[in-house]
Design an enzyme around this catalytic site. Structure first.
Site, short mmCIF file in Angstrom:
data_model
loop_
_atom_site.label_atom_id
_atom_site.label_comp_id
_atom_site.label_asym_id
_atom_site.label_seq_id
_atom_site.Cartn_x
_atom_site.Cartn_y
_atom_site.Cartn_z
N TYR A 81 0.82 -1.22 0.00
CA TYR A 81 0.00 0.00 0.00
C TYR A 81 0.85 1.27 0.00
CZ TYR A 81 -3.26 -3.62 1.37
OH TYR A 81 -3.96 -4.79 1.41
N ARG A 82 2.08 1.13 -0.51
CA ARG A 82 3.01 2.28 -0.60
C ARG A 82 3.37 2.87 0.77
NH1 ARG A 82 3.81 2.51 -5.76
NH2 ARG A 82 2.10 2.12 -7.19
N LEU A 83 3.26 2.05 1.81
CA LEU A 83 3.65 2.52 3.14
C LEU A 83 5.13 2.17 3.35
CD1 LEU A 83 0.45 1.31 5.05
CD2 LEU A 83 0.93 3.55 4.06
#
Ligand SMILES: Cc1cc2nc3c(=O)[nH]c(=O)nc-3n(C[C@H](O)[C@H](O)[C@H](O)COP(=O)(O)O)c2cc1C
Length: 195
Positions: free
Chosen positions: A173-175
């Site tokens: 989730y692009r974290l």
């Protein structure tokens, strides 16, 4: 001077890239700028890393060679898709030529045809046609027939002495996780960055 914490992290990730069958784990993007600030980038291969910095080899009279002379500040970028959820390492620093002895030592390990190619190629300059290059290769092959190929004076190593290294670890989730190390003329200090 790179501290063990940074060097060991880099080496471990490079080893993981080897182990994860990355097709070209030592490939890195090298960004340089000319005196007017015009930037260009290309891939070169990392040929060693130690506490002094990151090293690669090239033609000092190439486009990148001229840019390094005009403006020694450079950036490197590695991307290993097959490590963890993908890893990027970014390096910024100053470039300098390796010593003639270090360049000689590496040149001596190269395949003979690559050594001849280093003489024959006027890297980055205009080549009128392929035959011209092949004729130059044949000419240098004749010149060194039966003997060792010396290192051309215009070919050698470049050391990138880093003052900034960032390890970027891909997460779902692009974290992503980013750890940025910076050198302030005395100490290396790390901080996290928002992804
Ligand atoms: C996988 C790969 C590895 C390369 N390794 C090198 C290298 O180690 N040294 C080098 O001078 N050029 C290398 N090249 C070629 C450079 O990308 C570039 O074409 C060349 O150095 C000329 O760049 P310049 O005109 O900006 O000087 C490599 C290219 C690729 C695709």
């Amino acid at each position: 001077m790179l501290i063990p914490e940074i060097l060991d992290t880099f080496r471990d990730l490079l080893q993981e890239a080897h182990d994860a069958n990355d097709p070209e784990p030592t490939a890195m993007t090298l960004a340089t700028a000319d005196g007017a600030g015009r930037v260009s980038a290309r891939i070169v291969l990392l040929k060693g890393v130690d506490k002094r910095g990151f090293r690669f080899f090239t033609n000092y009279e190439s486009a990148k060679g001229a840019q390094l002379s005009a403006h020694p500040q450079v950036a490197l970028c590695f991307h290993w898709k097959t490590v963890r959820h993908a890893v990027q390492v970014r390096v910024e620093g100053r470039s300098e030529h390796l010593s003639a002895d270090e360049s000689d030592a590496y040149f001596a390990t190269r395949p003979r045809m690559s050594q001849i190619g280093a003489w024959a190629s006027k890297q980055s300059r205009t080549l009128p046609d392929r035959d011209t290059f092949e004729a130059r290769v044949a000419q240098y092959e004749r010149e060194v027939e039966g003997g060792e190929v010396p290192r051309p004076p215009h070919w050698g190593g470049v050391l990138v002495v880093p003052d900034k290294v960032e390890f970027w670890y891909g997460e779902e989730y692009r974290l992503h996780e980013r750890v940025c190390w910076e050198y302030d003329d005395e100490h290396w200090q790390s901080r996290l960055l928002y992804p």
